[in-house]
Design a protein around this motif. Sequence first.
Motif, mmCIF file in Angstrom:
data_model
loop_
_atom_site.group_PDB
_atom_site.id
_atom_site.type_symbol
_atom_site.label_atom_id
_atom_site.label_comp_id
_atom_site.label_asym_id
_atom_site.label_seq_id
_atom_site.Cartn_x
_atom_site.Cartn_y
_atom_site.Cartn_z
ATOM 1 N N CYS A 1 3.599 -3.207 59.193
ATOM 2 C CA CYS A 1 4.415 -4.170 59.695
ATOM 3 C C CYS A 1 4.466 -5.073 58.854
ATOM 4 O O CYS A 1 5.718 -5.472 58.948
ATOM 5 C CB CYS A 1 3.313 -4.626 60.850
ATOM 6 S SG CYS A 1 4.026 -5.757 61.923
ATOM 7 N N ALA A 2 3.632 -5.658 58.032
ATOM 8 C CA ALA A 2 4.115 -6.783 57.073
ATOM 9 C C ALA A 2 5.119 -6.349 56.267
ATOM 10 O O ALA A 2 6.081 -7.109 55.919
ATOM 11 C CB ALA A 2 2.643 -7.159 56.293
ATOM 12 N N ALA A 3 5.161 -5.169 55.830
ATOM 13 C CA ALA A 3 6.368 -4.451 54.831
ATOM 14 C C ALA A 3 7.638 -4.638 55.447
ATOM 15 O O ALA A 3 8.491 -4.745 54.659
ATOM 16 C CB ALA A 3 5.765 -3.352 54.142
ATOM 17 N N ILE A 4 7.545 -4.662 56.696
ATOM 18 C CA ILE A 4 9.023 -4.472 57.345
ATOM 19 C C ILE A 4 9.455 -5.846 57.776
ATOM 20 O O ILE A 4 10.652 -6.136 57.883
ATOM 21 C CB ILE A 4 8.929 -3.339 58.321
ATOM 22 C CG1 ILE A 4 8.593 -1.809 57.927
ATOM 23 C CG2 ILE A 4 10.081 -3.396 59.315
ATOM 24 C CD1 ILE A 4 8.129 -1.122 59.171
ATOM 25 N N LEU A 5 8.534 -6.503 58.504
ATOM 26 C CA LEU A 5 9.089 -7.681 59.120
ATOM 27 C C LEU A 5 8.512 -9.110 58.343
ATOM 28 O O LEU A 5 9.002 -10.246 58.605
ATOM 29 C CB LEU A 5 8.212 -7.765 60.577
ATOM 30 C CG LEU A 5 8.714 -6.441 61.602
ATOM 31 C CD1 LEU A 5 7.748 -6.643 62.633
ATOM 32 C CD2 LEU A 5 10.204 -6.351 61.640
ATOM 33 N N TRP A 6 7.843 -8.926 57.243
ATOM 34 C CA TRP A 6 7.295 -10.139 56.474
ATOM 35 C C TRP A 6 7.770 -9.819 55.215
ATOM 36 O O TRP A 6 8.192 -8.666 54.790
ATOM 37 C CB TRP A 6 6.035 -10.408 56.562
ATOM 38 C CG TRP A 6 5.279 -11.018 57.583
ATOM 39 C CD1 TRP A 6 5.110 -12.589 57.653
ATOM 40 C CD2 TRP A 6 5.023 -10.693 58.984
ATOM 41 N NE1 TRP A 6 4.754 -12.847 58.916
ATOM 42 C CE2 TRP A 6 4.523 -11.734 59.562
ATOM 43 C CE3 TRP A 6 4.891 -9.385 59.695
ATOM 44 C CZ2 TRP A 6 4.024 -11.682 61.111
ATOM 45 C CZ3 TRP A 6 4.639 -9.275 60.996
ATOM 46 C CH2 TRP A 6 4.201 -10.607 61.558
ATOM 47 N N PRO A 7 7.709 -10.867 54.181
ATOM 48 C CA PRO A 7 8.304 -10.662 52.923
ATOM 49 C C PRO A 7 7.267 -9.547 52.025
ATOM 50 O O PRO A 7 7.816 -9.088 51.051
ATOM 51 C CB PRO A 7 8.019 -11.864 52.034
ATOM 52 C CG PRO A 7 7.700 -13.007 53.070
ATOM 53 C CD PRO A 7 7.262 -12.154 54.427
ATOM 54 N N GLY A 8 6.288 -9.073 52.373
ATOM 55 C CA GLY A 8 5.492 -8.103 51.703
ATOM 56 C C GLY A 8 4.070 -7.897 52.528
ATOM 57 O O GLY A 8 3.873 -8.448 53.337
ATOM 58 N N ARG A 9 3.539 -6.689 51.936
ATOM 59 C CA ARG A 9 2.168 -6.337 52.270
ATOM 60 C C ARG A 9 0.952 -7.464 52.262
ATOM 61 O O ARG A 9 0.042 -7.189 53.075
ATOM 62 C CB ARG A 9 1.783 -5.189 51.725
ATOM 63 C CG ARG A 9 2.702 -3.808 51.708
ATOM 64 C CD ARG A 9 2.254 -2.721 51.039
ATOM 65 N NE ARG A 9 0.726 -2.234 51.046
ATOM 66 C CZ ARG A 9 0.581 -1.337 51.887
ATOM 67 N NH1 ARG A 9 1.679 -0.750 52.482
ATOM 68 N NH2 ARG A 9 -0.449 -0.621 52.017
ATOM 69 N N ALA A 10 1.218 -8.445 51.562
ATOM 70 C CA ALA A 10 0.293 -9.570 51.549
ATOM 71 C C ALA A 10 0.355 -10.215 52.815
ATOM 72 O O ALA A 10 -0.813 -10.803 53.159
ATOM 73 C CB ALA A 10 0.811 -10.593 50.556
ATOM 74 N N GLN B 1 -1.568 -11.766 58.740
ATOM 75 C CA GLN B 1 -0.992 -12.597 59.701
ATOM 76 C C GLN B 1 -0.276 -11.300 60.558
ATOM 77 O O GLN B 1 -0.399 -11.526 61.954
ATOM 78 C CB GLN B 1 0.347 -13.054 59.027
ATOM 79 C CG GLN B 1 1.199 -14.144 59.922
ATOM 80 C CD GLN B 1 2.101 -14.587 59.232
ATOM 81 O OE1 GLN B 1 2.224 -14.835 58.084
ATOM 82 N NE2 GLN B 1 3.120 -15.122 60.020
ATOM 83 N N ALA B 2 0.062 -9.922 60.247
ATOM 84 C CA ALA B 2 0.541 -9.218 60.920
ATOM 85 C C ALA B 2 -0.481 -8.502 61.708
ATOM 86 O O ALA B 2 -0.316 -8.358 63.120
ATOM 87 C CB ALA B 2 1.060 -7.822 60.243
ATOM 88 N N ALA B 3 -1.695 -8.344 61.331
ATOM 89 C CA ALA B 3 -2.828 -7.949 62.274
ATOM 90 C C ALA B 3 -2.905 -8.913 63.429
ATOM 91 O O ALA B 3 -3.235 -8.198 64.516
ATOM 92 C CB ALA B 3 -4.311 -7.920 61.499
ATOM 93 N N ARG B 4 -2.809 -10.152 63.283
ATOM 94 C CA ARG B 4 -3.147 -11.260 64.339
ATOM 95 C C ARG B 4 -2.068 -10.935 65.282
ATOM 96 O O ARG B 4 -2.173 -10.989 66.553
ATOM 97 C CB ARG B 4 -3.218 -12.443 63.751
ATOM 98 C CG ARG B 4 -4.343 -12.713 62.950
ATOM 99 C CD ARG B 4 -4.371 -13.971 62.262
ATOM 100 N NE ARG B 4 -5.303 -13.987 61.318
ATOM 101 C CZ ARG B 4 -5.134 -14.073 59.933
ATOM 102 N NH1 ARG B 4 -3.767 -14.393 59.547
ATOM 103 N NH2 ARG B 4 -6.185 -14.253 59.104
ATOM 104 N N ALA B 5 -0.614 -10.556 64.869
ATOM 105 C CA ALA B 5 0.404 -10.791 65.718
ATOM 106 C C ALA B 5 0.348 -9.437 66.599
ATOM 107 O O ALA B 5 0.915 -9.444 67.618
ATOM 108 C CB ALA B 5 1.805 -10.712 64.916
#
Length: 564
Positions: free
Chosen positions: A469-478, A482-486
């Motif tokens: 999810c982070a790789a697709i919707l955020w700047p990266g896997r780092a 944040q993605a887990a909480r969302a």
Amino acid sequence: MTAAAPSSETLWSRCGGCAALLYRKRLRRNLDVCPECGLHARLAAPERVDQLVDPGSFRALPDHVVEVDPIGFVDALPYPHRLAAARTDTGLSEAVLCGTATVGGSPCALAVMDFRFLGGSLGCAVGELITCTAEQALTAGVALVLVTASGGARMQEGALSLMQMATVSQAMAALREVGLLTISVLTDPTYGGVAASFATSADLVLAESGARMGFAGPRVIRQVTGRDIPAGFQTAEFLLRHGQVDMVVPRHALRARLATLLAAVASPTTIRSGVTAPPPDAARPGRPLRSPARDAWETVRLARHPGRPTTLDYLETTFDGFTELHGDRLGGDCPAVVGGMAQLAGRHVMVIGHQKGHTTAELAARNFGMATPAGHRKALRLMRLAARLGLPVVTLVDTPGADPGFEAEEHGQAAAIAENILTLSMLPTPVVAVVTGEGGSGGALALAVADRVLMLQHAVYSVISPEGCAAILWPGRAAAPQAARALRLTAPDLCRLGIVDEVVPEPAGSAADDTEATGRAVRHALLTNLLPLMEVPAVTLVQRRRQRFRRFGAARAAAPAGAR
């Protein structure tokens, strides 16, 4: 390759595998299995019956069949002469011995083929006898056990022998329609029309150690292809690796294994435990666990902990016994999915779960719990078998997702998952799913379309991994935390959404800290949730399951979080 067992008068016998000279009485005590190399000698049908059934329980069925010589076949000898010689040599009227018996106290109808009689070939009389045995099983309402040893259809009877494949298969179809178990035991050799009909169309297919089975025999394969047969080709072990049989069983364990399988369907049992049906409010979806909430990313890390119990661990701690079944019958046996018959407080159930492992080697061997199409199809076969036999289904979900590799795509990964979801939507037997670790995407849902969905306290269940999810919707896997909480992927979140019905508590720390206690908690939760489902008619069960998932439609999804 395997020589027929010598006569009882012979004092010494030479093994056809290692050429060891063996004392005949010692060999007989070892069930005609060479103590030096483990070669399983062929058995006559009466000997096989004596080894498999409870002493004194076998009752032969009438075998007065009409003399058959339908096409007047003659090669070096007229066919009737060959029949007469086979009867004299074997003491049997045909190439199969049929009757009723008990195995471990469970009744069954039994047909045992004898390779000594014209190569165990399937002719009209053999087909009639096996069909009558299946009909006897249908009349008595008992399981059918077939022990095969055959070179194939009987050439001397022309196309009429070919028709026996369909005749026997139709009799087995009648058993399947009413939910009676059929078991095939493959012995050496099983080829041709027998292999391509009732030997492999049974609900469960066991192979005796060292048995060979295939449609085309080695001689035909060499003639047609011009190639040598590779070592181990068509052996029981080869068949297990390629998903063709449920298990390979050494001769000394066959009776006990059959007894276990027959006991699962011999008579209905009820769940015995101190657990009573839950009160009405406990049966409603969305019963959260009252405990301090953890951060979502911390929960993800706990769900992935290598010490967390696996399906095989739960089969030791939660259930009372387990018989593993293998293969999708199409060419594969995915190690990431484990399934088979187990007992839960006196009730036989079908358990299917993802299997990871605790060490790097175990994880790699199990493909990190990521099922291939063969794994999903194995699960599908066991679900359908459970429905036919009236067994409840328990699934244990712990996967980062389905196998995303090239080979999985080539073999229809999407279609395999879709078929599982579709089948679970109409399976006429109770289904309880437990998310024990990671519930990743469609690979998890393929085992989680259930009447009741339970979730361990520190498990997660999501449409995608936080990293993905982070790789697709955020700047990266780092941004994975944040993605887990969302994503709202924890058990309390999913309980509030109505996706999970109950949260199963974990020991202090997490499930990784006390496998035994976690197993007991899962057992209690399963019994509590399974008991009410056992009383629901199949039609109502399916209707409620569909209503359960119907409520996740657009109107509900559009509601504000606080209104749910």
